[in-house]
Motif scaffolding. Structure first.
Motif, mmCIF file in Angstrom:
data_model
loop_
_atom_site.group_PDB
_atom_site.id
_atom_site.type_symbol
_atom_site.label_atom_id
_atom_site.label_comp_id
_atom_site.label_asym_id
_atom_site.label_seq_id
_atom_site.Cartn_x
_atom_site.Cartn_y
_atom_site.Cartn_z
ATOM 1 N N THR A 202 0.836 -1.198 0.000
ATOM 2 C CA THR A 202 0.000 0.000 0.000
ATOM 3 C C THR A 202 0.872 1.250 0.000
ATOM 4 O O THR A 202 1.879 1.313 0.698
ATOM 5 N N PHE A 203 0.466 2.226 -0.786
ATOM 6 C CA PHE A 203 1.122 3.530 -0.795
ATOM 7 C C PHE A 203 0.087 4.595 -0.459
ATOM 8 O O PHE A 203 -0.950 4.703 -1.108
ATOM 9 N N PHE A 204 0.367 5.365 0.601
ATOM 10 C CA PHE A 204 -0.482 6.482 1.023
ATOM 11 C C PHE A 204 0.106 7.793 0.517
ATOM 12 O O PHE A 204 1.324 8.013 0.588
ATOM 13 N N TYR A 205 -0.772 8.665 0.050
ATOM 14 C CA TYR A 205 -0.364 10.063 -0.165
ATOM 15 C C TYR A 205 -1.286 10.938 0.667
ATOM 16 O O TYR A 205 -2.512 10.930 0.479
ATOM 17 N N PHE A 206 -0.695 11.680 1.601
ATOM 18 C CA PHE A 206 -1.444 12.574 2.479
ATOM 19 C C PHE A 206 -1.289 14.020 2.011
ATOM 20 O O PHE A 206 -0.162 14.517 1.877
#
Length: 312
Positions: A202-206
């Motif tokens: 999983t890759f999160f971008y906040f």
């Protein structure tokens, strides 16, 4: 670098958005994790206008599962309408566009703007509809600087802008985005709900509401809820939690040191992570001499294996 990055970007934001990340795509691309081509889930807990999400969906075929979220239920309503009812939305926007552009005087257009703003402000939590989505987009396209700002009662209060020929209905963008959104799971609520989708792939971008760095830079009132320093700290704790699962994240925020070199708020808060300073354009200001390039932060829980960068 995944060769699909060279594809034409087919998805674009359907809104103008203060702090939208379209201008930072190149910098963000330079700092994506090395294993981006093996990531199968992308999560964006503060979706805003979705510039990064639409770009990644266009560029990386390996991303099979996408989860977006925002606490702004009116914004999420638009995403859901574009996903499920794009043609109905286009028809509604075309009707509004025709009425607006048949008014030849500034005063008459402003009067219509104020009337539709009042209609929009009469919405309630259960009034999620094509009409509300169309009103949101109309206000976004015709208000001052494309801002979305509400007061403590969740009333949209941005004044009328001065545009000769605003593009109220962008048919092509809506249809392209609708196609991309078919693979997207759309949530509405606190960003912490996205944790249940976390895995090592999983890759999160906040892209949270930015910490104001001056008295005139507070454009984060896009919901009736404040995102103050306590919220910035809570977000950091959430980053710790997802980092512990093996997921990767990137976070954007303002750089207080751009204004005050001694303000190390984020440097201290994210001291165990990697902090990069990148150039961004400041376009939201009533005074043209206050616009220009300013530093923003990109914070990650991973390092690039190579110092070289890639061009889109």
């Amino acid at each position: 670098m995944n060769q699909s990055i060279k594809k034409q970007i087919t998805g674009h934001p359907f809104l103008k958005w203060a702090g939208g990340k379209g201008q930072l795509i190149q910098q963000i691309n330079n700092y994506l994790p090395d294993n981006i081509s093996t990531i199968d889930t992308y999560i964006e807990p503060f979706i805003g206008s979705g510039a990064i999400m639409f770009w990644l969906l266009s560029a990386y075929d390996n991303i099979k599962h996408v989860v977006i979220n925002d606490i702004n239920s009116d914004l999420i309503n638009i995403y859901r309408v574009i996903k499920k009812e794009p043609l109905d939305l286009i028809s509604e926007l075309e009707r509004i566009d025709t009425i607006y552009k048949n008014l030849t005087s500034y005063d008459n257009q402003k009067e219509l703007y104020l009337a539709l703003r009042e209609e929009y402000n009469e919405r309630n939590s259960s009034s999620r509809s094509v009409r509300n989505a169309a009103l949101f987009i109309f206000l976004n396209r015709t208000c001052f600087n494309g801002l979305y700002r509400v007061n403590s009662k969740n009333k949209f209060n941005v004044p009328f802008g001065k545009y000769k020929n605003p593009k109220i209905c962008d048919r092509e963008t809506i249809l392209r985005d609708s196609e991309l959104l078919q693979k997207v799971e759309i949530l509405c609520g606190d960003y912490t709900a996205t944790k249940e989708y976390v895995s090592e792939k999983t890759f999160f971008y906040f892209d949270p509401p930015y910490k104001p760095i001056s008295e005139t830079s507070n454009f984060n009132s896009y919901t009736k809820f404040d995102f103050d320093d306590n919220e910035q700290n809570r977000l950091k704790q959430f980053c710790d939690e997802i980092s512990a699962t093996g997921a990767k994240f990137m976070l954007s925020n303002s750089d207080p040191r751009s204004i005050n070199p001694d303000n190390n708020f984020f440097d201290k808060l994210y001291q165990e992570y990697n902090i990069m300073r990148v150039d961004a354009k400041r376009n939201i200001n009533s005074k043209s001499d206050k616009r220009g390039t300013i530093k923003e932060l990109l914070i990650t829980n991973y390092l690039k294996s190579s110092a070289t960068t890639n061009s889109i």
